[in-house]
Design an enzyme around this catalytic site. Structure first.
Site, short mmCIF file in Angstrom:
data_model
loop_
_atom_site.label_atom_id
_atom_site.label_comp_id
_atom_site.label_asym_id
_atom_site.label_seq_id
_atom_site.Cartn_x
_atom_site.Cartn_y
_atom_site.Cartn_z
N GLU A 58 0.82 -1.22 0.00
CA GLU A 58 0.00 0.00 0.00
C GLU A 58 0.85 1.26 0.00
O GLU A 58 0.52 2.24 -0.67
CB GLU A 58 -0.97 0.01 1.19
CG GLU A 58 -2.14 -0.96 1.05
CD GLU A 58 -3.01 -0.67 -0.18
OE1 GLU A 58 -3.04 0.47 -0.65
OE2 GLU A 58 -3.65 -1.62 -0.67
N GLY A 102 10.62 6.91 -6.37
CA GLY A 102 10.09 8.26 -6.18
C GLY A 102 9.43 8.49 -4.83
O GLY A 102 9.23 7.55 -4.05
N TYR A 103 9.08 9.73 -4.57
CA TYR A 103 8.45 10.11 -3.29
C TYR A 103 9.20 9.49 -2.12
O TYR A 103 8.67 8.65 -1.40
CB TYR A 103 6.98 9.70 -3.25
CG TYR A 103 6.08 10.62 -4.02
CD1 TYR A 103 5.94 11.95 -3.65
CD2 TYR A 103 5.37 10.17 -5.11
CE1 TYR A 103 5.11 12.81 -4.35
CE2 TYR A 103 4.53 11.03 -5.82
CZ TYR A 103 4.41 12.34 -5.43
OH TYR A 103 3.60 13.17 -6.11
N TYR A 141 -6.49 6.96 3.75
CA TYR A 141 -6.67 5.92 2.75
C TYR A 141 -5.95 4.64 3.16
O TYR A 141 -6.54 3.55 3.18
CB TYR A 141 -6.15 6.38 1.37
CG TYR A 141 -5.95 5.19 0.47
CD1 TYR A 141 -7.04 4.60 -0.17
CD2 TYR A 141 -4.70 4.58 0.35
CE1 TYR A 141 -6.88 3.45 -0.94
CE2 TYR A 141 -4.53 3.43 -0.41
CZ TYR A 141 -5.62 2.88 -1.04
OH TYR A 141 -5.47 1.74 -1.77
N ASP A 159 -9.74 5.97 -2.76
CA ASP A 159 -8.67 6.60 -3.54
C ASP A 159 -9.29 7.21 -4.80
O ASP A 159 -10.51 7.23 -4.96
CB ASP A 159 -7.57 5.58 -3.88
CG ASP A 159 -8.02 4.60 -4.95
OD1 ASP A 159 -9.24 4.48 -5.18
OD2 ASP A 159 -7.15 3.94 -5.55
N CYS A 211 -12.97 1.07 -15.58
CA CYS A 211 -13.58 2.38 -15.35
C CYS A 211 -12.47 3.43 -15.31
O CYS A 211 -12.29 4.16 -14.34
CB CYS A 211 -14.37 2.37 -14.04
SG CYS A 211 -15.57 3.72 -13.91
N CYS A 227 -25.16 1.34 -13.86
CA CYS A 227 -24.38 2.59 -13.84
C CYS A 227 -25.19 3.72 -14.47
O CYS A 227 -25.52 3.69 -15.65
CB CYS A 227 -23.07 2.40 -14.58
SG CYS A 227 -22.05 3.89 -14.62
#
Length: 377
Positions: A58, A102-103, A141, A159, A211, A227
DNA sequence: CACGCGTGGCT
DNA sequence: TAGCCAAGCGT
């Protein structure tokens, strides 16, 4: 027939058209059982997930695509198979395995979190959203995702994928981010009592593969018949977003000194903050109340060897839009003799070497604006 | 709390 | 093609 009060779902829309039944979690879970992607951090159906692995995946998946994470996850897990091994490591070796992902604050928080879990929670992750939320790098989250996936709790991670799926399913016209609370409420109502973790993962898979933001593949969607956006033919338009306010216009001046040999005077921006550590053309601060009349004084202070009379203002200005504000720079140009030395904290860079500098687009625009003849072909 | 963080995918 | 931009978290 669905009972009245079920999200108003059985009402006829606009007084015409057939009623659309409410979406069911079971429907999505059936699709998930059938189409589930086999990802390294997923356990076999019915298996018991390891909270450490769920947490690791996660954190890696924050802002990062599944395909990218897959390349890092297994290597990381091989080196640090348990939270104890991770907590016993040095931050440096953790960062090394994170390099390229990254991050990097995620990696620092990951390590801090591992240490905290080992030292203060006896090596076991807490199993409630609230307690998870206290740990470094775990926000709303991720806390909900771990609670649901690792501990089977009825939590609702929301999210960007899930926001999109819900906005379309219920045709929520309210733009984001104002719609967030409404989307969360609707998502919470869909979560089944059992298999909340699978349900969350199914929602995210659906958002990532079918989606999708552009050109959703509604034909393959397990919820296409329920939907509302799809029924209205507006799936691709949702969710709407309020164009984020541009922020107030800021202005400033940039001073381009060109030495006789063609070299341009530059300096390095502060390591932190906007364009941190990048090369720039010296200039004033950028502010909403910038006054062009102060420009020559600023130039004098920054670059004392050029007297005020030598600065030539270029007609027009350079415009640039940052994420949160537009900027308009007035550009001044001056020439300097060949032997001129750069002031403190500045240096001359040969015109042809400028391309090799960490020169942001804005500053390239400034140079182009100052020296248009360089760019004629 | 608005902002910045890193990378890669998209147009 | 290179500029745009995602979308969790911490500060």
């Amino acid at each position: 027939m669905t009972l009245a009060g079920d999200a108003g779902r059985t009402k006829r829309r606009g007084g015409s058209g057939p009623a659309i039944p409410a979406p069911s979690a079971q429907n999505l879970l059936r699709w998930y059982d059938r189409e589930r992607r086999d990802l390294p951090w997923r356990v076999a159906p019915g298996g018991r997930p390891d909270p450490y692995r769920v947490w690791l995946s996660e954190i890696m998946l924050q802002q990062t695509r599944v395909e990218t994470v897959a390349r890092y996850y297994e290597r990381f897990l091989a080196r640090f198979p348990t939270i104890e091994t991770l907590a016993a490591a040095r931050l440096d070796s953790v960062l090394k395995l994170w390099a390229g992902l990254g991050y990097y604050a995620r990696a620092r928080n990951l390590y801090a979190c591992a240490c905290e879990v080992v030292l203060r929670h006896d090596g076991r992750f807490p199993d409630t959203e609230e307690a998870l939320r206290e740990l470094p790098g775990i926000g709303p989250y991720t806390a909900a995702a771990i609670a649901a996936i690792a501990f089977g709790r009825k939590a609702t991670p929301v999210d960007g994928n899930i926001e999109r799926v819900i906005a379309r399913l219920f045709a929520i016209e309210t733009p984001l981010p104002a719609a967030k609370p409404e989307l969360r409420r609707l998502a919470e109502r869909l979560v089944p009592d059992e298999r909340a973790g699978d349900f969350a993962q199914a929602m995210m898979d659906l958002g990532a593969t079918i989606c999708t933001p552009k050109r959703p593949d509604c034909a393959l969607c397990p919820w296409n018949e329920v939907c509302i956006a799809r029924a209205r033919g507006e799936a691709e338009e949702l969710p709407r977003r309020t164009p984020k306010s541009e922020g107030a216009l800021r202005r400033g001046a940039a001073f381009v000194v060109v030495r006789e040999d063609g070299a341009v005077l530059v300096r390095r921006r502060p390591r932190e903050g906007l364009l941190g550590g990048m090369t720039e053309i010296p200039g004033t601060d950028w502010s909403a109340d910038f006054d062009l009349r102060n420009a020559s004084r600023a130039a004098n202070r920054l670059i004392p060897f050029v007297s005020a009379i030598e600065w030539r203002r270029r007609p027009g200005s350079v415009r640039h839009v940052f994420t949160h504000f537009p900027l308009e720079l007035t550009v001044f140009v001056a020439s300097a003799p060949k032997e001129t030395e750069a002031p403190r904290e500045m240096r001359f860079v040969k015109r042809e070497r400028l391309d090799g500098e960490a020169l942001p687009t804005l500053m390239r625009k400034v140079v182009a604006h100052a020296l248009p003849e360089d760019h004629q072909t």
